[in-house]
Scaffold this active site. Structure first.
Site, mmCIF file in Angstrom:
data_model
loop_
_atom_site.group_PDB
_atom_site.id
_atom_site.type_symbol
_atom_site.label_atom_id
_atom_site.label_comp_id
_atom_site.label_asym_id
_atom_site.label_seq_id
_atom_site.Cartn_x
_atom_site.Cartn_y
_atom_site.Cartn_z
ATOM 1 N N ASN A 103 46.421 38.467 37.068
ATOM 2 C CA ASN A 103 47.082 39.746 36.800
ATOM 3 C C ASN A 103 48.609 39.684 36.779
ATOM 4 O O ASN A 103 49.237 40.409 36.039
ATOM 5 C CB ASN A 103 46.575 40.836 37.760
ATOM 6 C CG ASN A 103 46.809 40.510 39.206
ATOM 7 O OD1 ASN A 103 46.827 39.348 39.609
ATOM 8 N ND2 ASN A 103 46.996 41.531 40.017
ATOM 9 N N GLY A 129 43.457 36.104 44.985
ATOM 10 C CA GLY A 129 42.357 36.439 44.083
ATOM 11 C C GLY A 129 41.395 37.380 44.783
ATOM 12 O O GLY A 129 41.762 38.074 45.736
ATOM 13 N N SER A 130 40.155 37.364 44.336
ATOM 14 C CA SER A 130 39.188 38.332 44.854
ATOM 15 C C SER A 130 38.726 37.959 46.259
ATOM 16 O O SER A 130 38.770 36.789 46.662
ATOM 17 C CB SER A 130 37.985 38.401 43.914
ATOM 18 O OG SER A 130 37.355 37.142 43.886
ATOM 19 N N GLU A 187 36.677 47.625 44.945
ATOM 20 C CA GLU A 187 37.923 47.494 44.183
ATOM 21 C C GLU A 187 37.640 47.753 42.706
ATOM 22 O O GLU A 187 36.769 47.119 42.113
ATOM 23 C CB GLU A 187 38.485 46.084 44.366
ATOM 24 C CG GLU A 187 39.792 45.900 43.628
ATOM 25 C CD GLU A 187 40.428 44.545 43.912
ATOM 26 O OE1 GLU A 187 39.705 43.529 43.852
ATOM 27 O OE2 GLU A 187 41.634 44.508 44.183
ATOM 28 N N GLU A 206 45.315 36.000 49.921
ATOM 29 C CA GLU A 206 45.799 37.318 49.465
ATOM 30 C C GLU A 206 44.697 37.883 48.585
ATOM 31 O O GLU A 206 44.500 37.415 47.463
ATOM 32 C CB GLU A 206 47.096 37.155 48.663
ATOM 33 C CG GLU A 206 48.243 36.505 49.413
ATOM 34 C CD GLU A 206 48.852 37.403 50.467
ATOM 35 O OE1 GLU A 206 48.716 38.637 50.360
ATOM 36 O OE2 GLU A 206 49.439 36.874 51.417
ATOM 37 N N LEU A 207 43.966 38.882 49.090
ATOM 38 C CA LEU A 207 42.695 39.255 48.460
ATOM 39 C C LEU A 207 42.698 40.686 47.906
ATOM 40 O O LEU A 207 43.746 41.266 47.688
ATOM 41 C CB LEU A 207 41.571 39.037 49.472
ATOM 42 C CG LEU A 207 41.546 37.643 50.127
ATOM 43 C CD1 LEU A 207 40.431 37.541 51.143
ATOM 44 C CD2 LEU A 207 41.434 36.536 49.087
ATOM 45 N N CYS A 213 46.733 44.393 42.826
ATOM 46 C CA CYS A 213 46.062 44.482 44.126
ATOM 47 C C CYS A 213 46.550 45.694 44.911
ATOM 48 O O CYS A 213 45.812 46.254 45.709
ATOM 49 C CB CYS A 213 46.280 43.197 44.905
ATOM 50 S SG CYS A 213 48.002 42.736 45.007
HETATM 51 P P1 NAP Z 1 39.272 35.504 41.130
HETATM 52 O O1 NAP Z 1 38.182 35.633 40.157
HETATM 53 O O2 NAP Z 1 38.931 35.420 42.560
HETATM 54 O O3 NAP Z 1 40.106 34.230 40.658
HETATM 55 C C1 NAP Z 1 41.301 33.864 41.293
HETATM 56 C C2 NAP Z 1 41.527 32.378 41.118
HETATM 57 O O4 NAP Z 1 40.508 31.673 41.832
HETATM 58 C C3 NAP Z 1 41.431 31.891 39.676
HETATM 59 O O5 NAP Z 1 42.378 30.877 39.476
HETATM 60 C C4 NAP Z 1 40.019 31.338 39.619
HETATM 61 O O6 NAP Z 1 39.836 30.371 38.613
HETATM 62 C C5 NAP Z 1 39.918 30.713 40.985
HETATM 63 N N1 NAP Z 1 38.559 30.432 41.429
HETATM 64 C C6 NAP Z 1 37.394 30.952 40.991
HETATM 65 N N2 NAP Z 1 36.353 30.426 41.689
HETATM 66 C C7 NAP Z 1 36.884 29.553 42.577
HETATM 67 C C8 NAP Z 1 36.329 28.696 43.586
HETATM 68 N N3 NAP Z 1 35.019 28.634 43.819
HETATM 69 N N4 NAP Z 1 37.164 27.955 44.309
HETATM 70 C C9 NAP Z 1 38.498 28.006 44.108
HETATM 71 N N5 NAP Z 1 39.072 28.778 43.174
HETATM 72 C C10 NAP Z 1 38.275 29.556 42.425
HETATM 73 O O7 NAP Z 1 40.321 36.711 40.972
HETATM 74 P P2 NAP Z 1 40.928 37.301 39.636
HETATM 75 O O8 NAP Z 1 39.884 38.102 38.948
HETATM 76 O O9 NAP Z 1 41.651 36.248 38.865
HETATM 77 O O10 NAP Z 1 42.051 38.271 40.237
HETATM 78 C C11 NAP Z 1 41.784 39.567 40.640
HETATM 79 C C12 NAP Z 1 41.678 39.656 42.146
HETATM 80 O O11 NAP Z 1 42.852 39.157 42.748
HETATM 81 C C13 NAP Z 1 41.559 41.084 42.630
HETATM 82 O O12 NAP Z 1 40.572 41.141 43.626
HETATM 83 C C14 NAP Z 1 42.927 41.373 43.206
HETATM 84 O O13 NAP Z 1 42.958 42.375 44.201
HETATM 85 C C15 NAP Z 1 43.292 40.048 43.764
HETATM 86 N N6 NAP Z 1 44.738 39.975 43.950
HETATM 87 C C16 NAP Z 1 45.226 40.042 45.225
HETATM 88 C C17 NAP Z 1 46.603 40.017 45.425
HETATM 89 C C18 NAP Z 1 47.175 40.133 46.818
HETATM 90 O O14 NAP Z 1 48.362 39.871 46.985
HETATM 91 N N7 NAP Z 1 46.399 40.513 47.823
HETATM 92 C C19 NAP Z 1 47.456 39.905 44.343
HETATM 93 C C20 NAP Z 1 46.910 39.835 43.069
HETATM 94 C C21 NAP Z 1 45.545 39.860 42.875
HETATM 95 P P3 NAP Z 1 39.150 30.770 37.211
HETATM 96 O O15 NAP Z 1 40.048 31.767 36.588
HETATM 97 O O16 NAP Z 1 39.085 29.475 36.484
HETATM 98 O O17 NAP Z 1 37.798 31.336 37.534
#
Ligand code: NAP
Length: 463
Positions: free
Chosen positions: A138, A214-215, A362, A234-235, A268
């Site tokens: 994002n 990420g998530s 979310e 950071e989730l 997020c």
């Molecule tokens: P995501 O699906 O969890 O992916 C995040 C990252 O993790 C991507 O680079 C993804 O790679 C990688 N990943 C996926 N499976 C993995 C595994 N088994 N082991 C290690 N890495 C893995 O999240 P997203 O959809 O990109 O982002 C949205 C989420 O991020 C939302 O929940 C949002 O709230 C959260 N977020 C949190 C913050 C904060 O500061 N708290 C800030 C921004 C976003 P691939 O893309 O190759 O699958």
């Protein structure tokens, strides 16, 4: 390695290609990172700082290039992408400064009974070594910078795994660092599927720190397999905003019309739940609706577009369905919600049950869930009734209400008279509960990317 196309979520056009790493490639990245970590740790801090500072200048000279890449691969508007790109140099600059401030403390050992003046004790902060940084789609610039800026400034080697959909921004940032003089092996960008590469990167004992954004689902999996190493997560979130009966309603409506919809709600700290005092509900909705309807949505590259697409049509369909389910359960769609491809029109959903999935899960999309409250204690209880705790906002003119909210809301950042969608890059930033562990924000990340040793010099008494 094979190559894969990176496509615009707006029109599907190919905007770049990146390699797809496989599991067998991971060991090579880790081996090079170990060499890089040794070299970089032994490089004086002022040399590291100068390189990071130069990267800041290069990033600032290339704001437009970076903005075009960010907008192209995320589908966010160029207006928003330029704002993101323009903060990248600043994060490098803050990192360059904070990374050179690795002070320790002297231990007053002789205050400990039985210890004399013959010993000297102090703490020494040093880089952890190899860092694996995993970032989401994002904010492909900011969230990469918040990890690699401080990590590199303090002397670590980093393997950066950007989101599969948005790797081009990460490569551009790595290019600026290389041009600034960062040695080979100190930063490597690995691209491919997170679920394929993730376990091998995260669980390897050569890695001393995993920094993940990420998530909550992925973060929880990482925590379960990382083993004994430093971890920052950071989730996800479902951020609440409370609008009290003494609030400036027009001002609160302005803020919510921004905070719920920037980046198509894929933030997020986006406003998801709006908890409005029942006495001002009608006035608030009257003020909010025209503001939300005025948000210009469409082609990310058009000069007047404020909000572009979601990251994919699949995500837009998911958001569309969530809104339909909420309405099916008795909520009212006041405006928006229509979908075209990866675009969802900004939506206000009223009368949402705070315990429903639409409020609790979310959403990560351009819609807010409005529900009513009878007073601040009830509002705080609704706000806290969530597995998440990243950010919260309260609109009130009352000091007592503000202090009660600051003390009782369970959130990592609490904004009085603004929404949680606000961040200064130097402030501590991170969530409570299922929103994560650890803090980012440049100074906090410097702490997270280093570890402290205690050194004792054992002399012989001269007295
Ligand atoms: P995501 O699906 O969890 O992916 C995040 C990252 O993790 C991507 O680079 C993804 O790679 C990688 N990943 C996926 N499976 C993995 C595994 N088994 N082991 C290690 N890495 C893995 O999240 P997203 O959809 O990109 O982002 C949205 C989420 O991020 C939302 O929940 C949002 O709230 C959260 N977020 C949190 C913050 C904060 O500061 N708290 C800030 C921004 C976003 P691939 O893309 O190759 O699958």
């Amino acid at each position: 390695m094979t190559l894969e196309d990176i496509k615009s979520p707006f029109d599907g056009s190919v905007i770049g290609q990146v390699p797809v790493a496989s599991l067998k490639d991971v060991d090579g990245y880790l081996a090079r990172a170990e060499v890089g970590a040794k070299l970089w740790r032994n490089t004086p801090a002022h040399v590291r700082s100068a390189i990071i500072l130069k990267a800041a200048t290069i990033a600032e000279e290339n704001i437009e290039e970076l903005a075009q890449i960010i907008s192209g691969e995320t589908g966010k508007s160029l207006v928003e992408a330029r704002a993101e790109a323009s903060r990248c140099g600043e994060i490098f600059r803050l990192s360059s400064f904070e990374g050179s401030q690795l002070y320790g403390s002297t231990l007053p050992l002789d205050a400990n009974k039985g210890t004399g003046l013959d010993k000297l004790g102090f703490t020494l902060r040093q880089p952890v070594g190899v860092v694996v940084a995993i970032s989401p789609f994002n904010y492909p610039g900011l969230l990469v910078l918040h990890k690699i800026g401080p990590a590199l400034a303090v002397g670590n080697a980093v393997i950066l795994k950007p989101a599969r959909t948005t790797p081009l921004t990460a490569f551009a940032i790595a290019k600026y660092l290389k041009e600034a003089g960062l040695p080979d092996g100190v930063l490597q960008v690995i691209t491919g599927s997170g679920s394929v590469l993730g376990d091998a990167l995260v669980s390897d004992p050569r890695v001393r720190k995993v920094s993940f954004t990420g998530s909550t689902v992925t973060g929880t999996h990482i925590a379960s397999i990382a083993g004994a190493k430093k971890l920052s997560l950071e989730l996800g979130s479902s951020c609440p905003v409370i609008v009290m009966d003494d609030a400036d309603i027009e001002y609160a409506a302005d803020a919510v019309a921004l905070g719920g919809y920037i980046n198509a709600g894929q933030v997020c700290i986006s406003v998801q739940r709006v908890i409005v005092h029942e006495k001002v509900m009608a006035n608030f909705l009257d003020a909010l609706k025209p503001r939300v309807e005025a948000i210009k949505v469409g082609d990310p590259k058009s000069a007047d577009t404020k909000v572009g697409t979601l990251i994919s049509e699949k995500e837009a369909i998911r958001v569309e369905k969530s809104i339909a389910t909420a309405v099916g359960e008795g909520a009212t769609l006041l405006t928006g919600g229509a979908r075209t491809g990866a675009i969802v029109m900004p939506a206000i959903v009223c009368g949402v049950n705070p315990k429903s999935a639409f409020a609790q899960d979310e959403l990560f999309g351009p819609a807010i869930a409005v529900s009513s409250t009878t007073g601040i204690t009830d509002a705080i209880s609704i706000a806290n009734d969530s597995p998440y705790g990243l950010g919260a906002g309260v609109f009130t003119k009352n000091m007592d209400t503000s202090i009660q909210a600051a003390r009782e809301l369970d959130a990592g950042s609490i904004h009085i008279n603004w929404t949680p969608l606000w961040r200064a890059d130097l402030m501590p930033y991170g969530g409570l509960k299922s929103s994560g562990i650890g803090k980012e924000g440049v100074r906090s990340t410097v702490n997270e990317m280093t570890e402290e040793k205690t050194i004792i010099l054992h002399g012989r008494s001269w007295q």
